[in-house]
Motif scaffolding. Structure first.
Motif, mmCIF file in Angstrom:
data_model
loop_
_atom_site.group_PDB
_atom_site.id
_atom_site.type_symbol
_atom_site.label_atom_id
_atom_site.label_comp_id
_atom_site.label_asym_id
_atom_site.label_seq_id
_atom_site.Cartn_x
_atom_site.Cartn_y
_atom_site.Cartn_z
ATOM 1 N N THR A 107 4.261 -6.557 9.030
ATOM 2 C CA THR A 107 4.158 -5.320 8.268
ATOM 3 C C THR A 107 5.341 -4.410 8.564
ATOM 4 O O THR A 107 5.746 -4.267 9.728
ATOM 5 C CB THR A 107 2.854 -4.577 8.592
ATOM 6 O OG1 THR A 107 1.747 -5.428 8.283
ATOM 7 C CG2 THR A 107 2.735 -3.290 7.779
ATOM 8 N N GLU A 108 5.871 -3.790 7.513
ATOM 9 C CA GLU A 108 6.942 -2.809 7.632
ATOM 10 C C GLU A 108 6.435 -1.483 7.060
ATOM 11 O O GLU A 108 5.926 -1.430 5.939
ATOM 12 C CB GLU A 108 8.179 -3.276 6.863
ATOM 13 C CG GLU A 108 9.377 -2.365 6.986
ATOM 14 C CD GLU A 108 10.139 -2.575 8.279
ATOM 15 O OE1 GLU A 108 10.938 -1.709 8.636
ATOM 16 O OE2 GLU A 108 9.906 -3.614 8.943
ATOM 17 N N HIS A 109 6.579 -0.412 7.828
ATOM 18 C CA HIS A 109 6.207 0.927 7.385
ATOM 19 C C HIS A 109 7.482 1.685 7.044
ATOM 20 O O HIS A 109 8.407 1.729 7.850
ATOM 21 C CB HIS A 109 5.439 1.672 8.477
ATOM 22 C CG HIS A 109 4.259 0.926 9.020
ATOM 23 N ND1 HIS A 109 3.029 0.906 8.394
ATOM 24 C CD2 HIS A 109 4.129 0.145 10.124
ATOM 25 C CE1 HIS A 109 2.187 0.173 9.101
ATOM 26 N NE2 HIS A 109 2.832 -0.309 10.151
ATOM 27 N N GLU A 153 0.855 -1.179 0.000
ATOM 28 C CA GLU A 153 0.000 0.000 0.000
ATOM 29 C C GLU A 153 0.900 1.241 0.000
ATOM 30 O O GLU A 153 1.740 1.395 0.886
ATOM 31 C CB GLU A 153 -0.893 0.023 1.232
ATOM 32 C CG GLU A 153 -1.833 -1.176 1.330
ATOM 33 C CD GLU A 153 -2.533 -1.228 2.679
ATOM 34 O OE1 GLU A 153 -3.767 -1.131 2.697
ATOM 35 O OE2 GLU A 153 -1.825 -1.352 3.691
ATOM 36 N N ARG A 154 0.701 2.102 -0.998
ATOM 37 C CA ARG A 154 1.514 3.315 -1.088
ATOM 38 C C ARG A 154 0.615 4.537 -1.259
ATOM 39 O O ARG A 154 -0.312 4.517 -2.063
ATOM 40 C CB ARG A 154 2.481 3.239 -2.278
ATOM 41 C CG ARG A 154 3.383 4.476 -2.412
ATOM 42 C CD ARG A 154 4.172 4.457 -3.695
ATOM 43 N NE ARG A 154 3.326 4.633 -4.871
ATOM 44 C CZ ARG A 154 2.953 5.824 -5.358
ATOM 45 N NH1 ARG A 154 3.344 6.936 -4.770
ATOM 46 N NH2 ARG A 154 2.183 5.888 -6.440
ATOM 47 N N THR A 198 3.420 -5.589 3.640
ATOM 48 C CA THR A 198 2.995 -6.673 4.507
ATOM 49 C C THR A 198 3.226 -8.017 3.825
ATOM 50 O O THR A 198 2.840 -8.206 2.670
ATOM 51 C CB THR A 198 1.496 -6.547 4.867
ATOM 52 O OG1 THR A 198 1.272 -5.280 5.468
ATOM 53 C CG2 THR A 198 1.070 -7.645 5.824
ATOM 54 N N ASN A 226 3.220 0.908 3.172
ATOM 55 C CA ASN A 226 3.014 -0.223 4.070
ATOM 56 C C ASN A 226 3.283 -1.496 3.278
ATOM 57 O O ASN A 226 2.638 -1.739 2.255
ATOM 58 C CB ASN A 226 1.588 -0.243 4.625
ATOM 59 C CG ASN A 226 1.273 0.977 5.453
ATOM 60 O OD1 ASN A 226 2.160 1.600 6.025
ATOM 61 N ND2 ASN A 226 -0.006 1.329 5.523
ATOM 62 N N GLN A 255 4.716 7.398 1.539
ATOM 63 C CA GLN A 255 4.479 6.482 2.648
ATOM 64 C C GLN A 255 4.041 5.123 2.126
ATOM 65 O O GLN A 255 3.135 5.035 1.298
ATOM 66 C CB GLN A 255 3.413 7.045 3.593
ATOM 67 C CG GLN A 255 3.781 8.383 4.204
ATOM 68 C CD GLN A 255 5.022 8.313 5.065
ATOM 69 O OE1 GLN A 255 5.269 7.307 5.735
ATOM 70 N NE2 GLN A 255 5.814 9.368 5.057
#
Length: 1260
Positions: A291-293, A277-278, A286, A284, A282
């Motif tokens: 999950t890595e942010h 997810e972008r 997973t 995310n 930013q």
């Protein structure tokens, strides 16, 4: 404006999408029964005890047959499996015992598979694989899965059962149908999604897919643009790496691309989910449940990709800017790019999709693994099949985390020689062992093999050579002495029988890991035949699954600790982190300068950790402990004065300050201090701080939160003062102190009015200075057993450390407690001498207890520290031995609490604590007990009795005096001074001596008849010295009645104490230590005379030479003189050196010769290897080369008649007590205005017990 509108619309669409998905999910139920309608053929088991116990009778609540499934009593590894006919989504399972019997399963494993051949163990959220089963035959136990399973086959593996019965099982599975769009990639194929325009630019992307593979390398997704944008999702060494860059051409062709990596062991032939997810920069990322942010590289906010996105590989590997990586080999399902079902479009042959060599069903390779469970007893034995070419050949694959283990052992035809293949120190080694037990290392590989990846190894013999090959490395050879063939082959370990019978012996450990694709003489081995007992033999194996588990995912090592692992546990390397403990949780530094002072340290640079075990790291500060307050000093990058010219409000001068601590550390430091301040030195000429017309600021400073501040020292926030006028009257330096600590430190200063002729400003911002530790004496007193303090729930799922001090007279009581549904944590005084720490994280209650040999309810302060982590738990009480307990390797990890934290009691208002608790710290955060105690009945803030600590707060005969919020050390009866009575008042004295004379002598002999000590008195003497000369006189005490005590160094350097207490007898000589003390090191001497000795001592003088009353050896020691250092001299309550140095010229004290104050005694701690005489002499006489320059400075004794001194003290205290003083530094306060030295001496605390309350030194 357009851009903001588009972002707003995107955000609204995102929220609507989430709301729609949640609304749809609320109407979506996936909890239907899946077993009740299955046919008999859908059930299979390892065995059945009878026809009535067949597996198809294992339906929940059914009583058919014998009421459930039971295996044969001889079944070594019983299991029952279900074929759900299609891939289903499973959300819950339920178990039941066999109806009307004593057979049930109390613990089991759950495995799942798409094919019924390669299985994977299901693990719950915290990695636990074991499920709790039944406690009777008919009760139903429902287990809701923390994450659903999408699979066709399920297998239940019983681990424990009723000890009074046997295995009995009925099951049900709950879930729903699962729809999947699948594509199969063979390593040469890919899917291309082509855009309608030349390039696609997006500010928001959502990409989701699921994949499975048996290879550790391969590209799943790639796209790039000409301006430098790219996105690549790659499987590398069994982990997923995401490369993402936005509008940065510098990174396009560089080799420094940084990947965000997640997952582990992803080449296990089982499905794994991915979500990217972008939004702008930013991201995310997973993989499965991790999950890595992160924030992307590049200057832009949009991802611009040219022409197409490729899935499953890169179709043109020669294209500039692409990775030269292997294409993906495996299956991908439910691939969505920004809501578009790519695989569905490919199946329907839509024009925007190009599918090269992609099929739409997932091929299932026949790769079946076996797990070797035990590092001591697992093995697999096979008979070597005859080879038509002679010799033998063995090939297999393995994976493990362990650095040692036996892979293969075989007895050779030329007995009793054998050949071994083993992992040693993480490397693969081949050994040939002959009959004389001599070991010949023959071959070794270069890289580590305990990395959790699959490695291929082959071993073959031909002629007189054995060849070993690992992966793609060049083969290694072993030379043999004769032609030979292999006998029985032992994989993974050796049987427990005699090595002489089997020819096999474990060198260190058996292999613990997984093996697959075993072949002997080019014939594949069917491990199902081994499981069925039709081929070979085995022990402690688990078939059809690889049970390897990455214990470093997630990484439980805190504060940057490096995680490594073995098969059964993990380890944390805390080197260089500033933390220690099993998970690098505990800081090795104190939390404040105040804590260092309480530990006995003096001023200097220290590393402090303001939040203890919290997320902030340590920082280096200067601790100033020379005053009553302990100051913490934090410097920054610009402490020198700076001149500013030519600045305007439009183009102001700006200076940003970078401190030696991070902003977060500074906030924690300021918050934990009692007070902070920062000096501003400012002078100006024709430069204004404020506009004189409207008061608007022309210069200002910025606080820690980035807010502009226009107030200056001495005023409250919001008051604008200290402005300079245009009349040139601001040329003198102005000193301001900012003391509103919530705004400190100064992060930036702005000066905007120095652009006129002769206009300038000169400023200097000093370091941040704070004192006090708010947590040290933050305490609460509990007076009622039913009272308690309550705080928010502990957020300590994975690790928790609790520390506090307590004192009580009650025999028991709960210090603190926090409860969950089943989990809990509690620390209590369970009996007068036992402190217990108990908790439950789902593995059953754990209790640690520390028992003291003395009662703990003695109204004294006692220290408690309890810690619990995923690795271990520990309990420390005072200085008693630490109690700790290791956590189970496969147990529950998370402590789940939901109630409030109760301090001093429990929610049931029972077993409450009566007494005081202070300095309660939880995970580095101090709990404010005093604030909560102000509003709680039965509890009061603060706690009296600071001096009743379990450790001495005042040293060297200093007396602890209670205060409302701390204590003070009364050093008047000590030879030392300072906050803890640890600093020598005279430091040390350097003496050089040539001829005999009295150094200190009492001038008033009349007092000898006034003061006498009882014959039953106890005499105490103490002093420190160091020297390189012997013989020497150190100290004498004599009386008018020709009695004396002398402490000397004999010719051999040993210490001798001479007692001449009876004039008609020879003196007694005591030598406590025969070794030489003439070594240039500092020695501390304490002499205690027992009351049983008959003495009548009227102290007349401290002699260095004797008279006719002294024995010849004592006189000789005095006549030889002394060169060295003497310090901290004390006789009972008298400190003669302290009195002599602070009261020179007094009629009560006579000093002859050269008496000099020095710090050589302190320097001796760091330079004890240097001879003292040379050091002191060089400091005093750098330019004097004459031999006789070493004159008199070494008085060993200080002449003081303690009788007259004591009489003077008592007489002047009773009749002339008009002056009182106290000692603070090297010069007594109050002596500077004394008319005479006698008057100053009368105010000396070394000779008085009185102390002025206003001048004492305090600990707060």
């Amino acid at each position: 404006m357009v851009e903001m509108s588009s972002l707003t619309i995107a955000f609204i669409l995102t929220v609507l999408g989430i709301f729609s998905a949640a609304l749809a999910a609320s109407h979506y139920n996936c909890d239907g029964p899946l077993v009740s309608n299955l046919l008999h053929a859908a059930f299979e088991s390892s065995s059945q005890s009878s026809a009535n116990n067949a597996p198809h009778f294992a339906k929940l609540n059914r009583r058919d047959g014998a009421g459930g499934w039971s295996p044969q009593a001889t079944d070594r590894q019983p299991w029952i499996q279900l074929d759900l006919r299609n891939r289903m989504e499973v959300t819950a399972i339920a178990t039941q015992g066999r109806y009307g019997s004593s057979d049930w399963v109390s613990g089991y494993l759950l495995l799942f598979s798409d094919t019924g051949r390669a299985w994977k163990q299901y693990r719950q959220e915290d990695g636990v694989g074991r499920f709790a089963g039944n406690v009777n035959a008919d009760g139903v136990v429902l287990q809701k899965l923390s994450h659903s399973i999408r699979s066709r086959f399920l297998r239940f593996v019983p681990l424990d059962w009723n000890p009074s019965g046997w295995v009995g099982l009925r099951v049900e599975v709950y879930g729903c149908a699962y729809k999947s769009y699948v594509a199969d990639f063979d390593g040469r194929s890919s899917l291309l999604y082509r855009f309608n325009q030349k390039s696609m630019s997006t500010v928001k992307d959502v990409i989701s897919l699921r994949f499975k593979s048996r290879q550790a390398e391969g590209v799943l997704l790639h796209g790039e643009g000409q301006r430098g944008d790219y996105i690549t999702l790659e499987l590398h060494r069994g982990r997923l790496a995401l490369y993402l860059n936005l509008d940065d051409t510098r990174l396009r062709f560089s080799s420094g691309r940084v990947a965000v990596t997640l997952g582990s062991l992803l080449d296990d032939q089982h499905w794994h989910s991915v979500l990217i997810e972008r939004f702008n920069k930013q991201v995310n990322f997973t993989v499965d449940s991790h999950t890595e942010h992160f924030r992307t590289k590049g200057e832009g906010d949009s991802l611009e990709v040219d022409y197409e996105l490729s899935f499953g590989g890169i179709p043109l590997p020669g294209k500039p800017g692409t990775f030269l990586r292997k294409n993906f080999h495996g299956c991908i399902e439910n691939l969505y790019y920004n809501g578009i079902n790519v695989i569905d479009l490919a199946k329907r042959r839509k024009p925007q999709i190009y599918s090269g060599n992609v099929t739409f069903s997932c091929s299932e390779p026949q790769l079946v693994s076996t797990t070797f469970l035990s590092s001591s007893s697992s093995f697999l034995s096979l008979r070597a099949m005859a080879s038509s070419l002679g010799g033998f050949a063995v090939r297999f694959q393995f994976r493990t985390w362990n650095p040692d283990g036996l892979l293969l052992s075989t007895r050779l035809a030329l007995e009793p020689q054998r050949l071994e293949l083993q992992i040693s120190n993480s490397r693969l080694d081949g050994f040939w062992i002959n009959c004389l037990t001599r070991i010949y290392p023959a071959a070794s590989t270069g890289h580590k093999v305990n990395d959790g990846l699959w490695h291929s190894v082959s071993l073959s013999s031909r002629g007189l050579q054995v060849t070993m090959t690992l992966d793609n490395e060049p083969p290694s050879t072993i030379d043999l002495e004769d032609h030979m063939e292999a006998g029985d082959l032992y994989f993974g370990g050796c049987p427990s029988s005699s090595p002489a019978d089997t020819g096999c012996e474990n060198p260190t450990l058996a292999f613990q890991g997984c093996m697959r694709l075993i072949s002997v003489n080019s014939q594949p081995v069917d491990l199902n035949l081994v499981r069925q007992g039709r081929l070979g033999n085995y022990r402690e194996l688990q078939f059809n699954t690889c049970g390897i588990h990455d214990r470093c995912l997630p990484n439980f090592c805190e504060h940057g600790g490096q995680c490594s692992q073995s098969w059964s546990t993990f380890y944390c390397d805390c080197s260089g982190t500033g933390y220690n403990g099993a998970t690098c949780h505990n800081s090795i530094y104190e939390v404040s300068c105040e804590a260092y002072r309480l530990a006995g340290s003096s001023s200097g640079y220290f590393s402090i950790d303001p939040d203890g075990s919290g997320p902030l790291g340590p920082t280096k500060v200067y601790c100033n402990m020379t005053e009553d307050k302990v100051w913490t000093v934090v410097t920054h990058n610009s402490t020198d004065p700076i001149r500013v010219q030519g600045s305007t409000l439009q183009k102001p001068y700006i200076m940003k300050f970078n401190y030696s601590a991070s902003p977060e550390q500074l906030i924690a430091l300021v918050a934990g201090s009692e007070q902070c301040q920062q000096e501003i030195v400012y002078s100006c000429r024709k430069s204004r701080l404020f506009n004189t017309w409207d008061g608007s600021p022309l210069s200002w400073w910025v606080d820690q939160a980035g807010e502009r501040r226009t107030y200056w020292g001495g005023f409250l926030p919001g008051v604008q003062q200290c402005s300079c006028s245009l009349e040139e009257n601001c040329i003198d330096m102005n000193y301001f102190f900012l003391s509103y600590k919530e705004h400190l430190p100064v992060s930036e200063i702005v000066i905007g009015d120095t652009n006129r002729t002769f206009s300038e400003a000169l400023y200097r911002i000093g370091p941040l200075r704070c004192y006090g530790d708010k947590s040290t004496w933050n305490a609460a007193s509990f007076y009622q057993e039913s009272s308690y303090l309550h705080f928010p729930t502990l957020q300590t799922e994975l690790s928790a450390d609790l520390s506090f001090y307590f004192k009580t007279s009650a025999p028991s009581g709960v210090f603190l407690e926090n409860l969950g549904l089943k989990d809990f944590i509690r620390v209590e005084l369970s009996s007068p001498s036992v402190v217990t720490f108990s908790f439950d994280v789902g593995n059953g209650p754990v209790i640690l207890a520390v028992k003291s040999h003395v009662p703990l309810n003695d109204r004294q302060w006692h220290y408690v520290r309890a810690e619990r982590s995923v690795k271990e738990a520990s309990l420390q009480v005072d200085q008693l031995p630490l109690r700790f307990l290791e956590a189970p390797s496969d147990g529950h990890l998370r402590l789940r609490l939901n109630s409030q934290l109760f301090v001093g009691g429990t929610a049931a208002r029972q077993r409450g604590f009566l007494g005081c608790i202070r300095t309660l710290t939880i995970n580095g955060v101090t709990v404010n007990l005093e604030e909560r105690a102000k509003m709680t009945p039965g509890v009061s803030p603060g706690c009296p009795g600071h001096c009743s600590s379990s450790s001495s707060l005042c040293h060297n005969r200093g007396r602890c005096v209670e205060k409302n919020s701390g204590y003070v050390c009364d050093c008047s009866q000590s030879a030392y001074s300072g906050p803890s009575c640890k600093e020598g008042a005279e430091s040390s004295v350097t003496y050089t001596f040539q001829e005999p004379f009295s150094v200190m002598q009492n001038r008033s002999s009349q007092a000898s008849s006034v003061y006498r000590e009882s014959s039953r008195a106890r005499e105490n003497m103490a002093f420190s010295f160091m020297t390189t000369q012997s013989p020497a006189m150190l100290l004498t005490v004599s009386t008018f009645s020709q009695q004396y005590i002398a402490v000397i160094l004999a010719r051999n350097g040993s210490l001798q104490i001479w007692y001449h207490l009876h004039v008609d007898r020879r003196p007694d000589v005591f030598s406590p230590r025969p070794t030489s003390l003439v070594d240039g090191r500092l020695h501390r001497i304490r002499i205690h005379q027992l009351p049983s000795w008959e003495t009548v001592i009227i102290l007349c003088s401290f002699w260095i030479t004797g008279g006719e009353n002294f024995d010849e050896e004592v006189m000789q020691a005095g006549s030889k003189g002394f060169i060295g250092c003497l310090s901290s001299v004390q006789f009972n309550h008298v400190a003669p050196l302290k009195a002599a140095l602070l009261n020179r010229g007094s009629s009560l004290v006579s000093v002859r010769g050269h008496l000099e104050e020095s710090n050589c005694g302190l320097l001796a701690d760091s330079t004890t290897s240097h001879p003292l005489s040379g050091k002191c002499e060089s400091e005093k006489h750098d330019n004097d080369t004459r031999h006789d320059s070493a004159v008199i400075g070494g008085v060993v004794t200080v002449v003081v008649c303690f009788t007259l001194c004591a009489v003077a003290v008592m007489t002047r205290f009773l009749y002339r007590h008009r002056y009182k003083g106290t000692y603070h530094t090297n010069e007594a306060k109050g002596t500077e205005f004394a008319e005479t030295a006698d008057a100053a001496l009368r105010g000396d605390p070394a000779l008085q017990d009185a102390m002025d309350e206003s001048k004492k030194e305090y600990f707060i």
